[in-house]
Design a protein around this motif. Structure first.
Motif, mmCIF file in Angstrom:
data_model
loop_
_atom_site.group_PDB
_atom_site.id
_atom_site.type_symbol
_atom_site.label_atom_id
_atom_site.label_comp_id
_atom_site.label_asym_id
_atom_site.label_seq_id
_atom_site.Cartn_x
_atom_site.Cartn_y
_atom_site.Cartn_z
ATOM 1 N N SER A 44 0.836 -1.210 0.000
ATOM 2 C CA SER A 44 0.000 0.000 0.000
ATOM 3 C C SER A 44 0.869 1.258 0.000
ATOM 4 O O SER A 44 0.534 2.243 -0.671
ATOM 5 C CB SER A 44 -0.941 0.002 1.211
ATOM 6 O OG SER A 44 -1.879 -1.037 1.098
ATOM 7 N N GLU A 45 1.988 1.230 0.736
ATOM 8 C CA GLU A 45 2.916 2.368 0.741
ATOM 9 C C GLU A 45 3.545 2.549 -0.643
ATOM 10 O O GLU A 45 3.711 3.678 -1.111
ATOM 11 C CB GLU A 45 4.012 2.160 1.785
ATOM 12 C CG GLU A 45 3.526 2.309 3.214
ATOM 13 C CD GLU A 45 4.600 1.972 4.235
ATOM 14 O OE1 GLU A 45 5.799 2.041 3.900
ATOM 15 O OE2 GLU A 45 4.226 1.626 5.370
ATOM 16 N N ARG A 46 3.871 1.459 -1.294
ATOM 17 C CA ARG A 46 4.430 1.519 -2.651
ATOM 18 C C ARG A 46 3.423 2.150 -3.621
ATOM 19 O O ARG A 46 3.778 2.987 -4.447
ATOM 20 C CB ARG A 46 4.794 0.102 -3.102
ATOM 21 C CG ARG A 46 5.377 0.024 -4.472
ATOM 22 C CD ARG A 46 5.734 -1.404 -4.821
ATOM 23 N NE ARG A 46 6.165 -1.469 -6.196
ATOM 24 C CZ ARG A 46 6.541 -2.554 -6.798
ATOM 25 N NH1 ARG A 46 6.553 -3.701 -6.152
ATOM 26 N NH2 ARG A 46 6.916 -2.538 -8.056
ATOM 27 N N ILE A 47 2.169 1.755 -3.498
ATOM 28 C CA ILE A 47 1.107 2.320 -4.346
ATOM 29 C C ILE A 47 1.002 3.827 -4.115
ATOM 30 O O ILE A 47 0.905 4.609 -5.059
ATOM 31 C CB ILE A 47 -0.240 1.613 -4.074
ATOM 32 C CG1 ILE A 47 -0.188 0.179 -4.613
ATOM 33 C CG2 ILE A 47 -1.400 2.393 -4.684
ATOM 34 C CD1 ILE A 47 -1.352 -0.690 -4.184
ATOM 35 N N LYS A 48 1.047 4.249 -2.859
ATOM 36 C CA LYS A 48 0.966 5.675 -2.523
ATOM 37 C C LYS A 48 2.128 6.453 -3.145
ATOM 38 O O LYS A 48 1.951 7.545 -3.685
ATOM 39 C CB LYS A 48 0.949 5.846 -0.998
ATOM 40 C CG LYS A 48 0.921 7.278 -0.533
ATOM 41 C CD LYS A 48 -0.430 7.932 -0.789
ATOM 42 C CE LYS A 48 -0.486 9.299 -0.141
ATOM 43 N NZ LYS A 48 -0.724 10.361 -1.090
ATOM 44 N N ARG A 49 3.336 5.888 -3.084
ATOM 45 C CA ARG A 49 4.505 6.539 -3.708
ATOM 46 C C ARG A 49 4.300 6.706 -5.208
ATOM 47 O O ARG A 49 4.610 7.746 -5.774
ATOM 48 C CB ARG A 49 5.781 5.732 -3.435
ATOM 49 C CG ARG A 49 6.399 5.985 -2.085
ATOM 50 C CD ARG A 49 7.824 5.437 -1.991
ATOM 51 N NE ARG A 49 7.972 4.066 -2.432
ATOM 52 C CZ ARG A 49 7.807 2.995 -1.663
ATOM 53 N NH1 ARG A 49 7.478 3.138 -0.396
ATOM 54 N NH2 ARG A 49 7.992 1.781 -2.150
ATOM 55 N N HIS A 50 3.771 5.675 -5.851
ATOM 56 C CA HIS A 50 3.517 5.751 -7.299
ATOM 57 C C HIS A 50 2.486 6.834 -7.620
ATOM 58 O O HIS A 50 2.643 7.580 -8.590
ATOM 59 C CB HIS A 50 3.051 4.397 -7.841
ATOM 60 C CG HIS A 50 4.151 3.411 -8.015
ATOM 61 N ND1 HIS A 50 4.943 3.369 -9.136
ATOM 62 C CD2 HIS A 50 4.602 2.429 -7.197
ATOM 63 C CE1 HIS A 50 5.827 2.391 -9.010
ATOM 64 N NE2 HIS A 50 5.646 1.818 -7.834
ATOM 65 N N GLN A 51 1.452 6.926 -6.804
ATOM 66 C CA GLN A 51 0.443 7.966 -7.018
ATOM 67 C C GLN A 51 1.056 9.353 -6.874
ATOM 68 O O GLN A 51 0.800 10.233 -7.694
ATOM 69 C CB GLN A 51 -0.707 7.804 -6.013
ATOM 70 C CG GLN A 51 -1.570 6.603 -6.265
ATOM 71 C CD GLN A 51 -2.585 6.376 -5.156
ATOM 72 O OE1 GLN A 51 -2.451 6.888 -4.047
ATOM 73 N NE2 GLN A 51 -3.590 5.584 -5.442
ATOM 74 N N ASP A 52 1.861 9.542 -5.847
ATOM 75 C CA ASP A 52 2.500 10.837 -5.623
ATOM 76 C C ASP A 52 3.465 11.187 -6.753
ATOM 77 O O ASP A 52 3.569 12.348 -7.150
ATOM 78 C CB ASP A 52 3.247 10.843 -4.283
ATOM 79 C CG ASP A 52 2.304 10.780 -3.091
ATOM 80 O OD1 ASP A 52 1.102 11.062 -3.253
ATOM 81 O OD2 ASP A 52 2.788 10.432 -1.986
ATOM 82 N N ASP A 53 4.159 10.193 -7.290
ATOM 83 C CA ASP A 53 5.099 10.416 -8.398
ATOM 84 C C ASP A 53 4.392 10.904 -9.656
ATOM 85 O O ASP A 53 4.967 11.653 -10.440
ATOM 86 C CB ASP A 53 5.874 9.131 -8.728
ATOM 87 C CG ASP A 53 6.905 8.778 -7.671
ATOM 88 O OD1 ASP A 53 7.207 9.638 -6.815
ATOM 89 O OD2 ASP A 53 7.388 7.632 -7.706
ATOM 90 N N ARG A 54 3.166 10.464 -9.872
ATOM 91 C CA ARG A 54 2.442 10.847 -11.091
ATOM 92 C C ARG A 54 2.053 12.320 -11.098
ATOM 93 O O ARG A 54 1.969 12.914 -12.152
ATOM 94 C CB ARG A 54 1.216 9.959 -11.278
ATOM 95 C CG ARG A 54 1.559 8.626 -11.895
ATOM 96 C CD ARG A 54 0.342 7.888 -12.339
ATOM 97 N NE ARG A 54 -0.500 7.461 -11.237
ATOM 98 C CZ ARG A 54 -0.332 6.356 -10.538
ATOM 99 N NH1 ARG A 54 0.681 5.552 -10.795
ATOM 100 N NH2 ARG A 54 -1.155 6.035 -9.565
ATOM 101 N N GLY A 55 1.757 12.884 -9.977
ATOM 102 C CA GLY A 55 1.426 14.297 -9.927
ATOM 103 C C GLY A 55 -0.058 14.591 -9.947
ATOM 104 O O GLY A 55 -0.885 13.716 -10.204
ATOM 105 N N PRO A 56 -0.399 15.862 -9.701
ATOM 106 C CA PRO A 56 -1.797 16.263 -9.513
ATOM 107 C C PRO A 56 -2.633 16.276 -10.794
ATOM 108 O O PRO A 56 -3.856 16.325 -10.730
ATOM 109 C CB PRO A 56 -1.680 17.677 -8.933
ATOM 110 C CG PRO A 56 -0.372 18.186 -9.451
ATOM 111 C CD PRO A 56 0.529 16.979 -9.512
#
Length: 169
Positions: A44-56
């Motif tokens: 779940s933390e890995r998924i969150k990092r990927h989401q944050d990397d993609r941007g707003p």
């Protein structure tokens, strides 16, 4: 009807990066349709990092199996990825290949009736060594059959090799 752009290749071949760049070239606000299941807290933390990397600019949708439940009309969508999506069906449907193929094809048929651009990412897991475990062999066959189905259905198809897109169709 959806325009389907299919991107396949091996692990770390550049599939996701290419798909995301393509989506951003087609839309200021693309959708990222993530098919991964939250297996544990670390994942779940890995998924969150990927989401944050993609941007707003990205809209994130998490859907383990039923991609057709979402209104994607008028949008550019990156579906990442077929392998994780099939894994969810595979284990939920007790590794019954026919049931998995029927369910996955049905979902893809339904979503492809929407007027969107669907960029589908998949893995070519059968290009490496031969799996030795019966479950791995079943899944490799399943993945290959689904990849063939998507490839035929696609309007454009790319094979990623060493970060380079090779146009197949």
């Amino acid at each position: 009807m959806a325009k389907i752009i299919y991107i396949t290749g091996g692990q770390r071949s550049g599939k996701s990066s290419y798909a995301q760049q393509l989506a951003l070239s087609l839309s200021e606000n693309p959708v990222y349709l993530a098919t991964s299941r939250h297996w544990d807290d670390n994942y779940s933390e890995r998924i969150k990092r990927h989401q944050d990397d993609r941007g707003p600019e990205w809209t994130n949708i998490e859907e383990e199996k039923f991609i057709s439940n979402h209104d994607l009309s008028g949008k550019v969508v990156v579906m990442d990825c077929v392998t994780l999506w099939l894994t969810n069906f595979f284990f939920d449907l007790e590794q019954d290949i026919e049931k998995v193929l029927t369910a996955a094809k049905s979902e893809l048929e339904k979503v492809s009736k929407q007027d969107c651009t669907l960029i589908i990412i998949s893995n070519e897991i059968g290009m490496g060594g031969h799996p030795t475990h019966p479950t791995q062999m079943k899944f490799t066959d399943l993945q290959g059959w689904m990849n063939q189905y998507i490839g035929k259905k696609s309007d454009e198809a790319f094979l990623m090799v060493s970060g380079l897109p090779m146009k197949l169709k």
